[in-house]
Design a protein around this motif. Structure first.
Motif, PDB file in Angstrom:
ATOM      1  N   LEU A  53      -4.078 -14.157  -1.364  1.00 56.49           N
ATOM      2  CA  LEU A  53      -3.598 -14.625  -2.664  1.00 56.49           C
ATOM      3  C   LEU A  53      -3.665 -13.545  -3.745  1.00 56.49           C
ATOM      4  O   LEU A  53      -3.091 -13.707  -4.815  1.00 56.49           O
ATOM      5  CB  LEU A  53      -4.408 -15.846  -3.126  1.00 56.49           C
ATOM      6  N   GLY A  54      -4.395 -12.467  -3.467  1.00 54.98           N
ATOM      7  CA  GLY A  54      -4.517 -11.386  -4.441  1.00 54.98           C
ATOM      8  C   GLY A  54      -5.523 -11.682  -5.531  1.00 54.98           C
ATOM      9  O   GLY A  54      -5.368 -11.234  -6.669  1.00 54.98           O
ATOM     10  N   VAL A  55      -6.572 -12.448  -5.192  1.00 61.40           N
ATOM     11  CA  VAL A  55      -7.612 -12.799  -6.156  1.00 61.40           C
ATOM     12  C   VAL A  55      -8.982 -12.467  -5.571  1.00 61.40           C
ATOM     13  O   VAL A  55      -9.104 -12.181  -4.381  1.00 61.40           O
ATOM     14  CB  VAL A  55      -7.554 -14.301  -6.536  1.00 61.40           C
ATOM     15  N   THR A  56     -10.005 -12.558  -6.413  1.00 59.90           N
ATOM     16  CA  THR A  56     -11.365 -12.351  -5.922  1.00 59.90           C
ATOM     17  C   THR A  56     -11.854 -13.620  -5.239  1.00 59.90           C
ATOM     18  O   THR A  56     -11.309 -14.706  -5.433  1.00 59.90           O
ATOM     19  CB  THR A  56     -12.326 -12.010  -7.077  1.00 59.90           C
ATOM     20  N   ARG A  57     -12.907 -13.478  -4.478  1.00 63.01           N
ATOM     21  CA  ARG A  57     -13.504 -14.645  -3.815  1.00 63.01           C
ATOM     22  C   ARG A  57     -14.031 -15.634  -4.847  1.00 63.01           C
ATOM     23  O   ARG A  57     -13.962 -16.842  -4.664  1.00 63.01           O
ATOM     24  CB  ARG A  57     -14.617 -14.182  -2.876  1.00 63.01           C
ATOM     25  N   GLU A  58     -14.551 -15.125  -5.966  1.00 61.04           N
ATOM     26  CA  GLU A  58     -15.052 -15.989  -7.034  1.00 61.04           C
ATOM     27  C   GLU A  58     -13.921 -16.839  -7.631  1.00 61.04           C
ATOM     28  O   GLU A  58     -14.092 -18.036  -7.884  1.00 61.04           O
ATOM     29  CB  GLU A  58     -15.729 -15.163  -8.130  1.00 61.04           C
ATOM     30  N   THR A  59     -12.764 -16.203  -7.834  1.00 64.00           N
ATOM     31  CA  THR A  59     -11.611 -16.939  -8.358  1.00 64.00           C
ATOM     32  C   THR A  59     -11.204 -18.022  -7.368  1.00 64.00           C
ATOM     33  O   THR A  59     -10.914 -19.160  -7.759  1.00 64.00           O
ATOM     34  CB  THR A  59     -10.436 -15.991  -8.643  1.00 64.00           C
ATOM     35  N   LEU A  60     -11.199 -17.688  -6.092  1.00 66.03           N
ATOM     36  CA  LEU A  60     -10.861 -18.677  -5.068  1.00 66.03           C
ATOM     37  C   LEU A  60     -11.852 -19.838  -5.099  1.00 66.03           C
ATOM     38  O   LEU A  60     -11.451 -21.000  -4.998  1.00 66.03           O
ATOM     39  CB  LEU A  60     -10.827 -18.036  -3.682  1.00 66.03           C
ATOM     40  N   SER A  61     -13.125 -19.560  -5.251  1.00 70.41           N
ATOM     41  CA  SER A  61     -14.132 -20.624  -5.321  1.00 70.41           C
ATOM     42  C   SER A  61     -13.860 -21.561  -6.488  1.00 70.41           C
ATOM     43  O   SER A  61     -13.992 -22.783  -6.359  1.00 70.41           O
ATOM     44  CB  SER A  61     -15.533 -20.031  -5.452  1.00 70.41           C
ATOM     45  N   SER A  79      -7.524 -22.874   6.235  1.00 73.45           N
ATOM     46  CA  SER A  79      -8.802 -22.712   5.528  1.00 73.45           C
ATOM     47  C   SER A  79      -9.998 -22.965   6.440  1.00 73.45           C
ATOM     48  O   SER A  79     -11.094 -22.484   6.153  1.00 73.45           O
ATOM     49  CB  SER A  79      -8.864 -23.610   4.290  1.00 73.45           C
ATOM     50  N   GLN A  80      -9.817 -23.702   7.543  1.00 81.35           N
ATOM     51  CA  GLN A  80     -10.915 -23.902   8.493  1.00 81.35           C
ATOM     52  C   GLN A  80     -11.044 -22.727   9.467  1.00 81.35           C
ATOM     53  O   GLN A  80     -12.080 -22.551  10.088  1.00 81.35           O
ATOM     54  CB  GLN A  80     -10.721 -25.197   9.302  1.00 81.35           C
ATOM     55  N   ARG A  81      -9.996 -21.932   9.597  1.00 81.61           N
ATOM     56  CA  ARG A  81      -9.982 -20.864  10.601  1.00 81.61           C
ATOM     57  C   ARG A  81     -10.156 -19.472  10.019  1.00 81.61           C
ATOM     58  O   ARG A  81     -10.462 -18.533  10.756  1.00 81.61           O
ATOM     59  CB  ARG A  81      -8.659 -20.926  11.372  1.00 81.61           C
ATOM     60  N   VAL A  82      -9.909 -19.336   8.727  1.00 82.26           N
ATOM     61  CA  VAL A  82      -9.881 -18.019   8.096  1.00 82.26           C
ATOM     62  C   VAL A  82     -10.991 -17.939   7.045  1.00 82.26           C
ATOM     63  O   VAL A  82     -11.157 -18.880   6.264  1.00 82.26           O
ATOM     64  CB  VAL A  82      -8.494 -17.796   7.444  1.00 82.26           C
ATOM     65  N   PRO A  83     -11.744 -16.849   7.005  1.00 82.12           N
ATOM     66  CA  PRO A  83     -12.785 -16.719   5.982  1.00 82.12           C
ATOM     67  C   PRO A  83     -12.206 -16.796   4.566  1.00 82.12           C
ATOM     68  O   PRO A  83     -11.065 -16.383   4.325  1.00 82.12           O
ATOM     69  CB  PRO A  83     -13.383 -15.332   6.242  1.00 82.12           C
ATOM     70  N   LYS A  84     -13.005 -17.331   3.651  1.00 75.42           N
ATOM     71  CA  LYS A  84     -12.567 -17.465   2.250  1.00 75.42           C
ATOM     72  C   LYS A  84     -12.136 -16.118   1.669  1.00 75.42           C
ATOM     73  O   LYS A  84     -11.183 -16.032   0.905  1.00 75.42           O
ATOM     74  CB  LYS A  84     -13.681 -18.076   1.412  1.00 75.42           C
ATOM     75  N   GLN A  85     -12.844 -15.064   2.032  1.00 71.71           N
ATOM     76  CA  GLN A  85     -12.501 -13.727   1.535  1.00 71.71           C
ATOM     77  C   GLN A  85     -11.084 -13.327   1.961  1.00 71.71           C
ATOM     78  O   GLN A  85     -10.357 -12.688   1.215  1.00 71.71           O
ATOM     79  CB  GLN A  85     -13.514 -12.695   2.038  1.00 71.71           C
ATOM     80  N   ALA A  86     -10.684 -13.732   3.167  1.00 70.55           N
ATOM     81  CA  ALA A  86      -9.340 -13.402   3.659  1.00 70.55           C
ATOM     82  C   ALA A  86      -8.279 -14.193   2.891  1.00 70.55           C
ATOM     83  O   ALA A  86      -7.223 -13.646   2.552  1.00 70.55           O
ATOM     84  CB  ALA A  86      -9.240 -13.666   5.156  1.00 70.55           C
ATOM     85  N   ILE A  87      -8.539 -15.446   2.612  1.00 69.41           N
ATOM     86  CA  ILE A  87      -7.587 -16.235   1.818  1.00 69.41           C
ATOM     87  C   ILE A  87      -7.462 -15.639   0.425  1.00 69.41           C
ATOM     88  O   ILE A  87      -6.363 -15.522  -0.121  1.00 69.41           O
ATOM     89  CB  ILE A  87      -7.987 -17.720   1.778  1.00 69.41           C
ATOM     90  N   ALA A  88      -8.585 -15.225  -0.156  1.00 69.07           N
ATOM     91  CA  ALA A  88      -8.553 -14.578  -1.476  1.00 69.07           C
ATOM     92  C   ALA A  88      -7.722 -13.295  -1.420  1.00 69.07           C
ATOM     93  O   ALA A  88      -6.897 -13.044  -2.311  1.00 69.07           O
ATOM     94  CB  ALA A  88      -9.974 -14.279  -1.961  1.00 69.07           C
ATOM     95  N   ALA A  89      -7.899 -12.495  -0.366  1.00 63.00           N
ATOM     96  CA  ALA A  89      -7.137 -11.250  -0.231  1.00 63.00           C
ATOM     97  C   ALA A  89      -5.650 -11.535  -0.040  1.00 63.00           C
ATOM     98  O   ALA A  89      -4.802 -10.770  -0.491  1.00 63.00           O
ATOM     99  CB  ALA A  89      -7.682 -10.425   0.940  1.00 63.00           C
TER     100      ALA A  89
END
Length: 188
Positions: free
Chosen positions: A175-183, A163-173
């Motif tokens: 996991l198969g969720v939106t960035r808002e869901t990840l937030s 999570s420190q190395r990868v953009p939040k949008q990439a983690i969301a992608a």
């Protein structure tokens, strides 16, 4: 200090200096820039990549333009579009760098040559492929059986620095969720 590839291989099988030098001679060192594409959809995939430094992502973009990340690869990981690499068909995935880094590349011909000539290397690659297959199977089962929150927690437990190395949008992608869901997940 040992070469990162040698340390990686020797977690499974020891190599003499001569054996490692011979193995390493079949690899090519490549520096990668942030956001550089190493594989593009529809193109041939001549290499498998061993990550020496940096972080790569293998992904697909669906018909609606949504990114689906199949795999991240940090230091000490292998990555490619394996269907294209092994079957010599055009790539169905893309591979790009999320950070500046360095990879070692090996062609299928050189990989097969090493495996035919050195039982130790054939054994090494067989165990690595088996581990990769198991990890992919676990990921599929998690996506079918775990909630998004549970998958997110499992990802962070397995890879605490991701999570420190990868953009939040990439983690969301991934996991198969939106960035808002990840937030929302990160706040709970």
């Amino acid at each position: 200090m040992h070469h990162p590839l040698r340390q990686h291989i020797e977690r499974i099988t020891p190599l003499s200096d001569e054996e490692f030098d011979y193995v390493l001679a079949h690899f090519t060192r490549k520096k990668v820039r942030k956001h550089q594409f190493l594989i593009e959809e529809g193109e041939p995939v001549p290499y498998e990549f061993f990550v020496v430094a940096g972080c790569l992502k293998a992904f697909n973009i669906d018909r609606e333009g949504k990114e689906h990340i199949i795999q991240f690869a940090l230091e000490d990981w292998w990555i490619s579009d394996y269907q294209a690499f092994f079957n010599k068909v055009p790539a169905t995935m893309l591979l790009s760098s999320l950070e500046e880094g360095e990879v070692l590349t090996i062609s299928l011909a050189d990989r097969n040559k090493l495996c035919a000539e050195m039982h130790k290397i054939e054994h090494f690659f067989r165990l690595k492929i088996t581990a990769g297959f198991i990890a992919m199977q676990q990921r599929i089962l998690a996506s079918m059986n775990l909630s998004v929150q549970e998958r997110y927690e499992k990802l962070l437990a397995l890879y605490p620095n991701l999570s420190q190395r990868v953009p939040k949008q990439a983690i969301a992608a991934y996991l198969g969720v939106t960035r808002e869901t990840l937030s929302r997940l990160r706040r709970s």
